[in-house]
Scaffold this motif. Structure first.
Motif, PDB file in Angstrom:
ATOM      1  N   UNK A 134     -38.922  34.766 -40.246  1.00 36.75           N
ATOM      2  CA  UNK A 134     -38.484  34.388 -38.789  1.00 36.75           C
ATOM      3  C   UNK A 134     -39.824  33.870 -37.914  1.00 36.75           C
ATOM      4  N   UNK A 135     -40.828  34.843 -38.449  1.00 32.66           N
ATOM      5  CA  UNK A 135     -42.062  34.479 -37.560  1.00 32.66           C
ATOM      6  C   UNK A 135     -42.860  33.032 -37.970  1.00 32.66           C
ATOM      7  N   UNK A 136     -42.810  32.967 -39.387  1.00 33.02           N
ATOM      8  CA  UNK A 136     -43.568  31.724 -39.889  1.00 33.02           C
ATOM      9  C   UNK A 136     -42.853  30.550 -39.534  1.00 33.02           C
ATOM     10  N   UNK A 137     -41.178  30.663 -39.180  1.00 33.69           N
ATOM     11  CA  UNK A 137     -40.560  29.522 -38.877  1.00 33.69           C
ATOM     12  C   UNK A 137     -40.967  29.310 -37.289  1.00 33.69           C
ATOM     13  N   UNK A 138     -41.141  30.058 -36.472  1.00 34.43           N
ATOM     14  CA  UNK A 138     -41.642  30.019 -34.984  1.00 34.43           C
ATOM     15  C   UNK A 138     -42.771  29.460 -34.950  1.00 34.43           C
ATOM     16  N   UNK A 139     -43.776  29.837 -35.910  1.00 34.09           N
ATOM     17  CA  UNK A 139     -45.362  29.484 -35.704  1.00 34.09           C
ATOM     18  C   UNK A 139     -44.990  27.757 -36.221  1.00 34.09           C
ATOM     19  N   UNK A 140     -44.461  27.793 -37.188  1.00 32.32           N
ATOM     20  CA  UNK A 140     -44.322  26.192 -37.740  1.00 32.32           C
ATOM     21  C   UNK A 140     -43.949  25.421 -36.898  1.00 32.32           C
ATOM     22  N   UNK A 141     -42.726  25.617 -36.278  1.00 29.35           N
ATOM     23  CA  UNK A 141     -42.006  24.876 -35.389  1.00 29.35           C
ATOM     24  C   UNK A 141     -42.801  24.452 -33.983  1.00 29.35           C
ATOM     25  N   UNK A 142     -43.704  25.388 -33.420  1.00 28.64           N
ATOM     26  CA  UNK A 142     -44.181  25.584 -32.491  1.00 28.64           C
ATOM     27  C   UNK A 142     -45.467  24.501 -32.808  1.00 28.64           C
ATOM     28  N   UNK A 143     -45.876  24.666 -34.059  1.00 29.29           N
ATOM     29  CA  UNK A 143     -47.177  23.619 -34.317  1.00 29.29           C
ATOM     30  C   UNK A 143     -46.686  22.216 -34.499  1.00 29.29           C
ATOM     31  N   UNK A 184     -44.140  20.919 -32.648  1.00 23.57           N
ATOM     32  CA  UNK A 184     -43.785  20.521 -31.513  1.00 23.57           C
ATOM     33  C   UNK A 184     -45.395  20.167 -30.826  1.00 23.57           C
ATOM     34  N   UNK A 185     -46.271  20.862 -31.016  1.00 26.16           N
ATOM     35  CA  UNK A 185     -47.551  20.775 -30.318  1.00 26.16           C
ATOM     36  C   UNK A 185     -48.051  19.537 -30.636  1.00 26.16           C
ATOM     37  N   UNK A 186     -48.085  19.206 -32.096  1.00 27.39           N
ATOM     38  CA  UNK A 186     -48.433  17.979 -32.637  1.00 27.39           C
ATOM     39  C   UNK A 186     -48.121  16.699 -32.013  1.00 27.39           C
ATOM     40  N   UNK A 191     -57.900  17.601 -33.177  1.00 26.32           N
ATOM     41  CA  UNK A 191     -58.758  18.794 -33.240  1.00 26.32           C
ATOM     42  C   UNK A 191     -58.182  19.908 -32.903  1.00 26.32           C
ATOM     43  N   UNK A 192     -57.415  19.686 -31.586  1.00 29.93           N
ATOM     44  CA  UNK A 192     -56.717  20.796 -31.202  1.00 29.93           C
ATOM     45  C   UNK A 192     -55.369  21.236 -31.939  1.00 29.93           C
ATOM     46  N   UNK A 193     -54.699  20.345 -32.699  1.00 27.28           N
ATOM     47  CA  UNK A 193     -53.597  20.590 -33.482  1.00 27.28           C
ATOM     48  C   UNK A 193     -54.259  21.469 -34.578  1.00 27.28           C
ATOM     49  N   UNK A 194     -55.535  21.033 -35.176  1.00 29.51           N
ATOM     50  CA  UNK A 194     -55.953  21.766 -36.417  1.00 29.51           C
ATOM     51  C   UNK A 194     -56.358  23.126 -35.967  1.00 29.51           C
ATOM     52  N   UNK A 195     -57.086  23.323 -34.606  1.00 30.28           N
ATOM     53  CA  UNK A 195     -57.329  24.727 -34.378  1.00 30.28           C
ATOM     54  C   UNK A 195     -56.244  25.703 -34.330  1.00 30.28           C
ATOM     55  N   UNK A 196     -55.093  25.144 -33.712  1.00 25.42           N
ATOM     56  CA  UNK A 196     -53.803  25.822 -33.337  1.00 25.42           C
ATOM     57  C   UNK A 196     -53.299  26.231 -34.659  1.00 25.42           C
ATOM     58  N   UNK A 197     -53.150  25.281 -35.571  1.00 24.64           N
ATOM     59  CA  UNK A 197     -52.470  25.568 -36.903  1.00 24.64           C
ATOM     60  C   UNK A 197     -53.094  26.841 -37.602  1.00 24.64           C
ATOM     61  N   UNK A 198     -54.501  26.458 -37.726  1.00 19.13           N
ATOM     62  CA  UNK A 198     -55.298  27.494 -38.197  1.00 19.13           C
ATOM     63  C   UNK A 198     -55.334  28.955 -37.890  1.00 19.13           C
ATOM     64  N   UNK A 199     -55.473  29.184 -36.488  1.00 17.73           N
ATOM     65  CA  UNK A 199     -55.399  30.025 -35.850  1.00 17.73           C
ATOM     66  C   UNK A 199     -54.148  30.885 -36.040  1.00 17.73           C
ATOM     67  N   UNK A 200     -53.161  30.083 -35.680  1.00 18.10           N
ATOM     68  CA  UNK A 200     -51.631  31.104 -35.719  1.00 18.10           C
ATOM     69  C   UNK A 200     -51.219  31.313 -37.318  1.00 18.10           C
ATOM     70  N   UNK A 201     -51.463  30.484 -38.212  1.00 15.16           N
ATOM     71  CA  UNK A 201     -51.049  30.825 -39.523  1.00 15.16           C
ATOM     72  C   UNK A 201     -52.179  31.863 -40.094  1.00 15.16           C
ATOM     73  N   UNK A 202     -53.520  31.522 -39.725  1.00 14.85           N
ATOM     74  CA  UNK A 202     -54.764  32.359 -40.021  1.00 14.85           C
ATOM     75  C   UNK A 202     -54.447  33.804 -39.615  1.00 14.85           C
ATOM     76  N   UNK A 203     -54.067  33.948 -38.264  1.00 12.64           N
ATOM     77  CA  UNK A 203     -53.853  35.382 -37.848  1.00 12.64           C
ATOM     78  C   UNK A 203     -52.851  36.020 -38.436  1.00 12.64           C
TER      79      UNK A 203
END
Length: 500
Positions: free
Chosen positions: A42-51, A53-55, A63-75
């Motif tokens: 459920x967590x990765x579904x929320x993270x991926x869906x948010x990414x 949408x953000x894209x 560059x903002x998209x990359x930062x968000x993806x790396x940060x959310x999945x990385x954390x």
């Protein structure tokens, strides 16, 4: 969050991908008590869906998209990856703690009451090293306060430059200052390392005037995020290599190159090359820049002459690194396995047929390296996925061939790029063969892992891309990004299956 029909389509595709990977990786015992697995899914579904949408809202700010993806999945990886479970993370952790005390170099000292040598750290660090691979639910060492009692570990990557451990050291120092539980030394060290990777990569994508989307896809390679969200220096190495390539792209499109940009380019090359010496060859990209883009003939000459300075710095550091390489468990290993670079070179020179066969093995054993695209953990035999490796390789090749680039490079430029990329590829394997393999060893990939080649992926679309077919760029971008996010999620579900 207003999700339009297009977003819903890609979110459903993403959901299908992560569900398929979950079914493939989860073991029968996981279904007996599936609450943790369902929670992470459920967590990765929320993270991926948010990414996704953000894209759609930031297609012009990749560059903002990359930062968000790396940060959310990385954390997610920062906290989910078990203690010291990333390859060689114990050793990186020890070195990071040493740097956190202000020691920029290491001292190989006798271990009290033994006949061995090692590196002084603190007891909490060595306790974590002893519990490598355990998650926080399977051990109680994470609940303890930081134990500053002097302790020793047999290796600390003394051959690596100190700057590659500064982010991790800052995280460890912060945990000490705040008097947090010992586990926060690991978590904050990983987090600061992740932030530096995300920041450098984001800056690189912003700086590059072309190939922004391929740079994004390469930077969110699952293995790259996994390494960046650890104590390993491989994330920083990849970030600097990507930055160097981004500056080459900037030079390729900029009519008047500034001296400060040349300085940053060579700085990035050197910082990456001191960690992986074959990547000093990224400096050769300067020859692919049109001559009329330099401010003057003098700037052109100086910028290309700087390659010699770069190589000299790299060679000087390599000599130092080789001199301290054996100051660890490697010394005993090298003696036992008869590893000697000088003797290896002499053996190859004296046996040209054998040497030619080893060179051909660079090609024939490449499938093994590809298989290691999804090799994780210290115990790589149990923590890997050939399925993910094969599927990702197919995905990335298709992406590299069909994704419409915003720059049509000449055949000559592509061939030159291919040669530089290939030089780095065989250089990495060659260095490992000389410094890791027994004299006369038949395998050229002992100690060679796919993480050493992560930044090289950017050369693939640069070289093989074709514009023979006409595609909807916007639709294609969102589809490729969705699939890429699916692979990151697949890596996370693999972690859950194997380690929890």
């Amino acid at each position: 969050m207003n999700i339009n029909l297009g977003n819903k389509k890609y979110i459903l595709i993403y959901l299908a991908i992560i569900c398929i990977f979950s079914v493939c990786f989860l073991k029968p015992e996981d279904y007996l008590s599936p609450f943790f697995e369902i929670g992470i899914l459920a967590l990765i579904f929320i993270i991926g869906s948010s990414c996704i949408y953000y894209y759609t809202k930031n297609e012009d700010n990749l560059h903002k998209v990359a930062f968000l993806i790396i940060l959310l999945f990385g954390i997610t990886c920062v906290f989910l990856t078990p203690i010291n479970d990333v390859s060689d993370e114990q050793e990186h952790f020890v070195r990071s703690e040493i740097v956190s005390t202000g020691q920029l170099s290491t001292t190989y000292v006798p271990i009290p009451n033994t006949t061995q040598n090692g590196y002084q750290t603190i007891n909490s660090i060595t306790i974590f090293c002893e519990n490598a691979g355990a998650n926080v639910f399977g051990t109680t060492v994470d609940d303890a306060k930081i134990d500053y009692t002097p302790s020793y570990f047999n290796s600390a990557f003394s051959q690596n430059p100190f700057y590659s451990y500064l982010p991790q050291a800052i995280g460890i120092l912060l945990a000490k200052i705040l008097d947090l539980n010992a586990i926060w030394m690991l978590w904050l060290g990983r987090l600061f390392n992740l932030l530096v990777y995300a920041g450098i990569v984001s800056f690189a994508i912003r700086k590059a005037p072309i190939l922004k989307f391929p740079l994004l896809i390469v930077s969110i390679l699952p293995l790259a995020i996994y390494q960046a969200a650890s104590m390993s220096v491989d994330g920083m190495f990849s970030a600097f290599a990507i930055l160097a390539f981004a500056y080459f792209l900037y030079f390729y499109k900029t009519p008047k190159i500034k001296w400060i940009d040349l300085g940053i380019f060579y700085g990035a090359v050197i910082l990456a090359g001191l960690l992986k010496s074959p990547f000093l060859a990224l400096s050769l990209l300067i020859f692919l820049v049109p001559n009329n883009h330099f401010e003057s003939k003098m700037q052109n000459i100086i910028s290309k002459s700087m390659i010699l300075v770069t190589l000299a710095i790299g060679m000087a550091w390599s000599n130092y690194a080789n001199s301290v390489l054996a100051n660890s468990w490697r010394g005993e290993f090298f003696a036992k396995k008869h590893v000697n670079s000088t003797e290896q070179i002499n053996y190859l020179v004296s046996n040209p047929v054998f040497a030619a066969e080893r060179f051909l093995n660079v090609f024939s054993e490449s499938p093994v390296i590809i298989d290691r695209l999804f090799y994780f953990s210290n115990d790589v035999r149990d923590y890997s996925s050939t399925l993910l490796s094969v599927l990702y390789t197919a995905f990335f090749l298709i992406f590299s061939i069909v994704y419409p680039l915003d720059e049509k490079f000449e055949i000559k430029t592509r061939i030159e790029g291919l040669l530089i990329g290939f030089l780095i590829y065989i250089g990495v394997i060659g260095v490992q063969y000389l410094t890791w393999a027994s004299v006369g060893a038949t395998s050229v990939i002992n100690g060679v892992f796919a993480r050493y080649f992560m930044p090289l992926l950017i050369f693939v679309p640069f070289v093989v891309n074709t514009d023979l077919l006409d595609y909807d760029n916007e639709e294609l971008s969102q589809l490729f990004l969705t699939i890429a996010l699916g692979f990151i999620s697949g890596m996370i579900m693999l972690t859950v299956s194997v380690k929890y």
